[in-house]
Design a protein around this motif. Sequence first.
Motif, PDB file in Angstrom:
ATOM      1  N   HIS A  20       3.757  11.634  16.431  1.00  0.00           N
ATOM      2  CA  HIS A  20       4.353  10.442  16.953  1.00  0.00           C
ATOM      3  C   HIS A  20       5.684  10.944  17.288  1.00  0.00           C
ATOM      4  O   HIS A  20       6.537  11.568  16.686  1.00  0.00           O
ATOM      5  CB  HIS A  20       4.568   9.377  15.727  1.00  0.00           C
ATOM      6  N   ASP A  21       6.196  10.566  18.607  1.00  0.00           N
ATOM      7  CA  ASP A  21       7.721  10.741  19.059  1.00  0.00           C
ATOM      8  C   ASP A  21       8.744   9.630  18.681  1.00  0.00           C
ATOM      9  O   ASP A  21       8.527   8.517  19.340  1.00  0.00           O
ATOM     10  CB  ASP A  21       7.637  10.826  20.629  1.00  0.00           C
ATOM     11  N   PHE A  22       9.548   9.798  17.555  1.00  0.00           N
ATOM     12  CA  PHE A  22      10.296   8.750  16.940  1.00  0.00           C
ATOM     13  C   PHE A  22      11.586   8.385  18.117  1.00  0.00           C
ATOM     14  O   PHE A  22      12.204   9.165  18.478  1.00  0.00           O
ATOM     15  CB  PHE A  22      10.818   8.930  15.884  1.00  0.00           C
ATOM     16  N   GLN A  23      11.483   7.133  18.460  1.00  0.00           N
ATOM     17  CA  GLN A  23      12.562   6.590  19.062  1.00  0.00           C
ATOM     18  C   GLN A  23      13.936   6.278  18.321  1.00  0.00           C
ATOM     19  O   GLN A  23      15.097   6.322  18.758  1.00  0.00           O
ATOM     20  CB  GLN A  23      12.218   5.089  20.013  1.00  0.00           C
ATOM     21  N   ARG A  24      13.609   6.069  17.049  1.00  0.00           N
ATOM     22  CA  ARG A  24      14.614   5.554  16.021  1.00  0.00           C
ATOM     23  C   ARG A  24      14.516   7.049  14.825  1.00  0.00           C
ATOM     24  O   ARG A  24      13.672   6.761  13.641  1.00  0.00           O
ATOM     25  CB  ARG A  24      14.384   4.404  15.287  1.00  0.00           C
ATOM     26  N   PRO A  25      15.060   7.921  15.143  1.00  0.00           N
ATOM     27  CA  PRO A  25      14.896   9.070  14.180  1.00  0.00           C
ATOM     28  C   PRO A  25      15.278   8.926  12.967  1.00  0.00           C
ATOM     29  O   PRO A  25      14.879   9.602  11.593  1.00  0.00           O
ATOM     30  CB  PRO A  25      15.803  10.397  14.811  1.00  0.00           C
ATOM     31  N   GLU A  26      16.212   8.107  12.593  1.00  0.00           N
ATOM     32  CA  GLU A  26      16.617   7.826  11.317  1.00  0.00           C
ATOM     33  C   GLU A  26      15.605   7.283  10.341  1.00  0.00           C
ATOM     34  O   GLU A  26      15.827   7.482   9.085  1.00  0.00           O
ATOM     35  CB  GLU A  26      17.902   6.520  11.277  1.00  0.00           C
ATOM     36  N   LEU A  27      14.666   6.576  10.901  1.00  0.00           N
ATOM     37  CA  LEU A  27      13.494   6.013  10.134  1.00  0.00           C
ATOM     38  C   LEU A  27      12.823   7.260   9.625  1.00  0.00           C
ATOM     39  O   LEU A  27      12.432   7.130   8.537  1.00  0.00           O
ATOM     40  CB  LEU A  27      12.437   5.015  11.107  1.00  0.00           C
ATOM     41  N   LEU A  28      12.396   8.334  10.305  1.00  0.00           N
ATOM     42  CA  LEU A  28      11.737   9.541   9.623  1.00  0.00           C
ATOM     43  C   LEU A  28      12.845  10.158   8.989  1.00  0.00           C
ATOM     44  O   LEU A  28      12.031  10.607   7.658  1.00  0.00           O
ATOM     45  CB  LEU A  28      11.410  10.268  10.904  1.00  0.00           C
ATOM     46  N   GLU A  49       7.807   3.310   1.372  1.00  0.00           N
ATOM     47  CA  GLU A  49       6.591   3.492   0.597  1.00  0.00           C
ATOM     48  C   GLU A  49       5.711   2.340   0.451  1.00  0.00           C
ATOM     49  O   GLU A  49       4.732   2.269   0.360  1.00  0.00           O
ATOM     50  CB  GLU A  49       6.912   4.211  -0.422  1.00  0.00           C
ATOM     51  N   PHE A  50       6.459   1.203   0.160  1.00  0.00           N
ATOM     52  CA  PHE A  50       5.834  -0.213  -0.226  1.00  0.00           C
ATOM     53  C   PHE A  50       5.195  -0.716   1.049  1.00  0.00           C
ATOM     54  O   PHE A  50       4.269  -1.217   0.968  1.00  0.00           O
ATOM     55  CB  PHE A  50       7.094  -1.212  -0.837  1.00  0.00           C
ATOM     56  N   LEU A  51       5.909  -0.416   2.038  1.00  0.00           N
ATOM     57  CA  LEU A  51       5.514  -1.077   3.336  1.00  0.00           C
ATOM     58  C   LEU A  51       4.448  -0.238   3.737  1.00  0.00           C
ATOM     59  O   LEU A  51       3.339  -0.744   4.390  1.00  0.00           O
ATOM     60  CB  LEU A  51       6.385  -1.058   4.362  1.00  0.00           C
ATOM     61  N   GLY A  52       4.436   1.187   3.825  1.00  0.00           N
ATOM     62  CA  GLY A  52       3.439   1.847   4.413  1.00  0.00           C
ATOM     63  C   GLY A  52       2.177   1.746   3.565  1.00  0.00           C
ATOM     64  O   GLY A  52       1.032   1.956   4.161  1.00  0.00           O
ATOM     65  N   ASP A  53       2.297   1.795   2.327  1.00  0.00           N
ATOM     66  CA  ASP A  53       0.916   1.414   1.402  1.00  0.00           C
ATOM     67  C   ASP A  53       0.182   0.291   2.201  1.00  0.00           C
ATOM     68  O   ASP A  53      -1.122   0.372   2.125  1.00  0.00           O
ATOM     69  CB  ASP A  53       1.347   1.093   0.183  1.00  0.00           C
ATOM     70  N   ARG A  54       0.905  -0.861   2.457  1.00  0.00           N
ATOM     71  CA  ARG A  54       0.355  -2.132   3.090  1.00  0.00           C
ATOM     72  C   ARG A  54      -0.224  -1.853   4.509  1.00  0.00           C
ATOM     73  O   ARG A  54      -1.229  -2.336   4.824  1.00  0.00           O
ATOM     74  CB  ARG A  54       1.204  -3.406   3.169  1.00  0.00           C
ATOM     75  N   VAL A  55       0.383  -1.202   5.446  1.00  0.00           N
ATOM     76  CA  VAL A  55       0.036  -0.575   6.695  1.00  0.00           C
ATOM     77  C   VAL A  55      -1.200   0.153   6.684  1.00  0.00           C
ATOM     78  O   VAL A  55      -2.226  -0.179   7.523  1.00  0.00           O
ATOM     79  CB  VAL A  55       1.126  -0.043   7.423  1.00  0.00           C
ATOM     80  N   ALA A 130       7.442   4.216   8.700  1.00  0.00           N
ATOM     81  CA  ALA A 130       8.455   4.642   9.697  1.00  0.00           C
ATOM     82  C   ALA A 130       7.945   4.496  10.907  1.00  0.00           C
ATOM     83  O   ALA A 130       8.526   3.992  12.030  1.00  0.00           O
ATOM     84  CB  ALA A 130       8.989   5.934   9.434  1.00  0.00           C
ATOM     85  N   VAL A 131       6.555   4.960  11.279  1.00  0.00           N
ATOM     86  CA  VAL A 131       5.819   4.879  12.477  1.00  0.00           C
ATOM     87  C   VAL A 131       5.786   3.352  12.744  1.00  0.00           C
ATOM     88  O   VAL A 131       5.976   2.956  14.106  1.00  0.00           O
ATOM     89  CB  VAL A 131       4.782   5.630  12.350  1.00  0.00           C
ATOM     90  N   TYR A 132       5.491   2.577  11.926  1.00  0.00           N
ATOM     91  CA  TYR A 132       5.373   1.119  12.206  1.00  0.00           C
ATOM     92  C   TYR A 132       6.590   0.554  12.687  1.00  0.00           C
ATOM     93  O   TYR A 132       6.597  -0.239  13.537  1.00  0.00           O
ATOM     94  CB  TYR A 132       4.703   0.571  11.003  1.00  0.00           C
TER      95      TYR A 132
END
Length: 231
Positions: A20-28, A49-55, A130-132
């Motif tokens: 994934h190519d991040f447009q918002r690198p601060e998220l990564l 982490e909380f959000l990623g678990d649900r995604v 972060a990808v989401y």
Amino acid sequence: MAKGLSLSAEMIAFAGRLGHDFQRPELLIRALTHASAGSPVRPHNQRLEFLGDRVLGLVMAEALFSADRKATEGQLAPRFNALVRKETCADVARTIDLGAVLRLGRSEMISGGRRKEALLGDAMEAVLAAVYLDAGLEAARAVILRHWAQRIDQVDADARDAKTALQEWAQGRGEAPPAYVEIAREGPPHAPVFTIEVRTEGGLSARAEAGSKRAAEQAAAKMLLDQVSAA
């Protein structure tokens, strides 16, 4: 975290391995920042982490639902649990060398945090979030299916964890639940290796080694299940 941050060469390489190519690198950057390295100006990854678990859960549920249209809820649930549990997330993290770019505080660095299963699993979930947030659900789905595809294909029809399956096997024979005994613990404090032996009331046993007691117990249970299945 201020926007406009740029990724290090190591993080750019990691993003390539992730796919994934991040447009918002601060998220990564945030996703790879453990709480031990966080500060008021450097947010850590626990909310992600909380959000990623649900995604991850949504994508896995959809994938399993589509992969086997005849499976019952009772069959799908253990497969789902096997694919989203922390050990699986940590295993995926290892395949893309997430530990190499994990930002840790000094105490976690000293204690071998880059290899800790819990930290790797949590960070992997945060990266998915972060990808989401960076590009939406379709982008997150593409990353997840890229790295979980083989695991989805190979997940057991009955993917209960080995300890649960062994306990049910023992109970079916009228025996007490198997006992797990720590035989040895070797290696430095930051990277221990546990040897666990599982023993059944009927006198069967098996041993396994792993970097955590839980993993060693699961491995020993699987070994014993394989033995009784082959008998």
